[in-house]
Design an enzyme around this catalytic site. Sequence first.
Site, mmCIF file in Angstrom:
data_model
loop_
_atom_site.group_PDB
_atom_site.id
_atom_site.type_symbol
_atom_site.label_atom_id
_atom_site.label_comp_id
_atom_site.label_asym_id
_atom_site.label_seq_id
_atom_site.Cartn_x
_atom_site.Cartn_y
_atom_site.Cartn_z
ATOM 1 C CD1 TRP A 181 -68.271 -46.287 -51.117
ATOM 2 C CD2 TRP A 181 -66.156 -46.986 -50.946
ATOM 3 N NE1 TRP A 181 -67.470 -45.372 -51.761
ATOM 4 C CE2 TRP A 181 -66.177 -45.772 -51.670
ATOM 5 C CE3 TRP A 181 -64.943 -47.612 -50.709
ATOM 6 C CZ2 TRP A 181 -65.012 -45.181 -52.151
ATOM 7 C CZ3 TRP A 181 -63.780 -47.030 -51.192
ATOM 8 C CH2 TRP A 181 -63.824 -45.827 -51.894
ATOM 9 C CG HIS A 182 -63.287 -50.871 -49.942
ATOM 10 N ND1 HIS A 182 -63.808 -50.410 -48.759
ATOM 11 C CD2 HIS A 182 -62.095 -50.231 -50.095
ATOM 12 C CE1 HIS A 182 -62.970 -49.531 -48.220
ATOM 13 N NE2 HIS A 182 -61.932 -49.401 -49.013
ATOM 14 N N GLY A 183 -66.297 -52.951 -52.908
ATOM 15 C CA GLY A 183 -66.508 -53.831 -54.047
ATOM 16 C C GLY A 183 -67.666 -54.786 -53.857
#
Length: 481
Positions: A325-327
């Site tokens: 989700w973060h990258g």
Amino acid sequence: MLFNSLDFALFLPIVFLLYWFIAHKNLKIQNLLVAVASYFFYGWWDWRFLSLILFSTIVDYSIGLALANQSNKRKRKILLWSSIIVNLGFLGFFKYYNFFLDNFISAFTFFGMEIQANSLNIILPVGISFYTFQTLSYTIDVYKEKLEPTKDFVAFAAFVSFFPQLVAGPIERASNLLPQFYRRRKFDYDKATDGMRQILWGLFKKVVIADNCAEYANLIFDNSSDYSGSTLIMGAIFFAFQIYGDFSGYSDIAIGTARLFGFDLMKNFAFPYFSRDIAEFWRRWHISLSTWFRDYLYIPLGGSRGGTWMKIRNTFIIFIVSGFWHGANWTFIVWGALNALYFLPIMLLGKNRDNIHYATDIGFKTRILELVQIISTFLLTILAWIFFRARSVEHAMSYIYGIFTDSIFSYPEVFPIITILLILLFVAIEWIQRKKEHGLNLNINHNILLNKPMRWLIYIAIIILIFTFGGSQQQFIYFQF
């Protein structure tokens, strides 16, 4: 529009005055003003992406109404999956298209097959990961009949685009924030003044702690092969305080700003660096995202109810998905997997709920034990942060290898005394205030009522520190997510 910018310093009081002095008599006009101000706030960055927020709002609003009029289980599932596919489809395209394409090409190249495909020059819309999850929480809760669908489009649009937390959270649940747009709001002086204190504390975290730490973290990480092991440790510590000051600072400003307008947002950070194990850390770090994954992914997968294999599977799924989700980079996936490895023994031994309350002040032996636990957890967290910050997995591994050399015992080449003293001051304040809502909640401190002059001296001192040691203006880290 950045919270730490002159633009926002002009924008906020204008909206505040219009909200409480012009629109205060009519709830619908207040909600409309919030929606318009939020779209202006977001459009200041790039007006073209306003269409994405509007489209997502229309889709989930319409599906919510359709779910209310549909009793057929199969058709209700189709409606739910329509929302999930549309929202995650947009998120996947803008955030992960090039990642999947590059890895698809690399996989075929590995087996000797050449594939010609062009990556796209895609601009990632700021905050898309946050407002996508926010709208999904509405559709899922309506589908599960935990929430009545709204018929007020303006209120729903204001909920989706609410400017204080639009681009970096907290990720609000529809069940908490949306009903607040239905209720008439009256100005609460105490709530507003506490909101101002929280904004001030958030600015201190961002401008003084995060931005100063960023200068040295960037220097060391970008030139890691040139530095000793002791300096690399300093770089990892600086990044740990950079990301915490940056992200929790944003959350404090968002929560404080919302309170100025009569809204209560959920707490997103609860002094996580004082955690005594990784399970406690994840109860205190980015709480809105952790609880979102718990309620909408981990529990539906079976949570901890099944056998050992299911517990292990679900733990790795939730942490790896959280990392992704973060990258769109393997570094985030490794970061998530490493945290899963940290968490797994605690969960399998049934120790994940041992540290529910804050660290204590009682008993010398207890304090020493907890101090050891806090330092150990912090060191594990720092190790994981190296993968989060590194350009690639290879860079992270070489960075870690560089730490564990003979030079680890040398004096660091980068050792900024002023920044280190500011960090120590910050840690001391957070420790004293760890049972409060935020660092400047000073009304009662260890049951001693701080008088008004003393409180104002502290506020003025924080303001002086902001103007004296404020680093160069930088975007918030989580804007990229």
